[in-house]
Motif scaffolding. Structure first.
Motif, PDB file in Angstrom:
ATOM      1  N   ASP A  19       6.570   7.291  11.757  1.00  0.00           N
ATOM      2  CA  ASP A  19       6.645   5.786  11.613  1.00  0.00           C
ATOM      3  C   ASP A  19       7.454   5.955  11.123  1.00  0.00           C
ATOM      4  O   ASP A  19       8.009   6.668  10.131  1.00  0.00           O
ATOM      5  N   THR A  21       9.245   3.097   9.226  1.00  0.00           N
ATOM      6  CA  THR A  21       8.916   1.739   8.204  1.00  0.00           C
ATOM      7  C   THR A  21       8.332   2.002   6.048  1.00  0.00           C
ATOM      8  O   THR A  21       7.304   2.808   6.256  1.00  0.00           O
ATOM      9  N   HIS A  22       9.351   1.297   5.830  1.00  0.00           N
ATOM     10  CA  HIS A  22       8.755   1.371   4.722  1.00  0.00           C
ATOM     11  C   HIS A  22       7.220   0.734   4.238  1.00  0.00           C
ATOM     12  O   HIS A  22       7.650  -0.018   4.696  1.00  0.00           O
ATOM     13  N   GLU A  23       6.715   1.466   3.428  1.00  0.00           N
ATOM     14  CA  GLU A  23       5.575   0.057   3.252  1.00  0.00           C
ATOM     15  C   GLU A  23       6.246  -1.055   1.999  1.00  0.00           C
ATOM     16  O   GLU A  23       7.411  -0.987   1.637  1.00  0.00           O
ATOM     17  N   LEU A  24       5.169  -2.216   2.244  1.00  0.00           N
ATOM     18  CA  LEU A  24       5.903  -3.105   2.033  1.00  0.00           C
ATOM     19  C   LEU A  24       5.323  -3.041   0.699  1.00  0.00           C
ATOM     20  O   LEU A  24       3.382  -3.166   0.817  1.00  0.00           O
ATOM     21  N   SER A  25       6.073  -3.468  -0.393  1.00  0.00           N
ATOM     22  CA  SER A  25       5.231  -3.540  -1.760  1.00  0.00           C
ATOM     23  C   SER A  25       6.149  -3.503  -3.240  1.00  0.00           C
ATOM     24  O   SER A  25       7.411  -3.618  -2.245  1.00  0.00           O
ATOM     25  N   THR A  28       9.938  -1.467  -2.176  1.00  0.00           N
ATOM     26  CA  THR A  28       9.840  -1.591  -0.945  1.00  0.00           C
ATOM     27  C   THR A  28      11.108  -1.829  -1.241  1.00  0.00           C
ATOM     28  O   THR A  28      11.867  -2.685  -2.234  1.00  0.00           O
ATOM     29  N   TYR A  56       1.222 -12.704  -0.728  1.00  0.00           N
ATOM     30  CA  TYR A  56       2.560 -11.718  -0.997  1.00  0.00           C
ATOM     31  C   TYR A  56       3.406 -12.406  -1.111  1.00  0.00           C
ATOM     32  O   TYR A  56       3.544 -13.849   0.008  1.00  0.00           O
ATOM     33  N   GLY A  64      12.493  -5.274   3.206  1.00  0.00           N
ATOM     34  CA  GLY A  64      12.345  -4.032   3.584  1.00  0.00           C
ATOM     35  C   GLY A  64      12.673  -3.218   4.757  1.00  0.00           C
ATOM     36  O   GLY A  64      13.686  -3.934   5.356  1.00  0.00           O
ATOM     37  N   THR A  65      11.792  -2.991   5.681  1.00  0.00           N
ATOM     38  CA  THR A  65      12.350  -2.465   6.931  1.00  0.00           C
ATOM     39  C   THR A  65      11.498  -3.698   8.237  1.00  0.00           C
ATOM     40  O   THR A  65      10.366  -4.371   7.465  1.00  0.00           O
ATOM     41  N   ARG A 235       6.850  -3.459  11.737  1.00  0.00           N
ATOM     42  CA  ARG A 235       6.379  -2.901  11.537  1.00  0.00           C
ATOM     43  C   ARG A 235       6.951  -1.268  12.966  1.00  0.00           C
ATOM     44  O   ARG A 235       6.771  -1.836  13.998  1.00  0.00           O
TER      45      ARG A 235
END
Length: 243
Positions: A19, A21-25, A28, A56, A64-65, A235
């Motif tokens: 993976d 991708t950084h998590e989306l939060s 981020t 969101y 983010g990514t 993603r």
């Protein structure tokens, strides 16, 4: 049936999936010019509700990514809904300059770096996704501000991007930082403008590039079909065979 067998093979223990991708939060990493992501619970499990749902709020599509479509910097160019399905998968080349970036936060990837990579691994294939590994995603402070509140992080040399497009006819690029260009170089987004002017996409704020080999992987860049969208969280992942 052959395609189904191929999918089963890819999912077998003979292959690694990574993976990117950084998590989306709210935590981020993102470009320093944007605010923070916020979330809000709008439905939750209760005697009167059988499901959970969140809202969101992202301050920009490039959060983010994320994937950038040509229209991000080029007026009238293609947007995310106009990108083709075949532009969501590429052979992956990973150029590791993490040691140079650790020594110099303003490092810029050069033509010489790419030619040195080719001397060891062979020519960069036409249509490849070229990822610049800096290990910048491992840093807690990715903006790396100096005493004058100026960010410092690595980027691509403009002539290196020209060389990749004109000499190797690559398909796309990606990097771990929030910009194509090193902010310390003061180039006014010249590299990002160029790569998008060539009608190619790019992915920013990637992670886990250190878990990939220099060659042999396939990268998947997935993103929503946003009408007139010029950037959106993506993603992104890669698959490669174990040796």
């Amino acid at each position: 049936m052959k395609l189904w067998e191929f999918v089963n093979e890819l999912k077998s223990p003979a292959y690694c999936w990574v993976d990117l991708t950084h998590e989306l939060s709210p935590a981020t990493p993102h470009w320093y010019g944007f605010g923070d992501l916020t979330t809000e619970v709008i439905y939750d499990f209760s005697p009167d509700c059988i499901f959970h749902s969140d809202k969101y709020v992202i301050p920009a599509g490039q959060f983010g990514t994320h994937v950038d479509a040509p229209g991000h910097f080029v007026q009238g160019a293609r947007t995310l809904d106009q990108m083709t399905l075949k532009e969501m998968v590429y052979p992956l080349v990973v150029v590791d300059k993490s040691a140079a970036c650790a020594a110099n936060a303003d490092y810029e990837l050069t033509i010489a770096d790419l030619q040195e990579w080719e001397q060891e691994h062979g020519p960069i294939p036409e249509g490849a996704f070229v990822a610049f590994r800096s290990d910048w995603s491992k840093r807690a402070d990715m903006n790396n501000y100096d005493e004058n509140n100026q960010p410092h992080y690595p980027g691509w040399k403009l002539d290196a991007l020209h060389w990749l497009v004109e000499e190797r006819r690559i398909g796309a690029i990606g990097h771990e930082t929030a910009d194509t260009d090193a902010p310390g170089a003061n180039v006014n987004f010249a590299g990002e403008v160029y790569i998008l002017e060539t009608d190619r996409l790019q992915v920013e704020l990637m992670t886990n590039l250190d878990a990939l080999p220099p060659t042999g992987a396939v990268i998947f860049v997935t993103f929503p079909k946003v009408k007139n969208g010029v950037g959106f969280p993506a993603r992104v992942f890669a698959v490669y065979p174990k040796e």
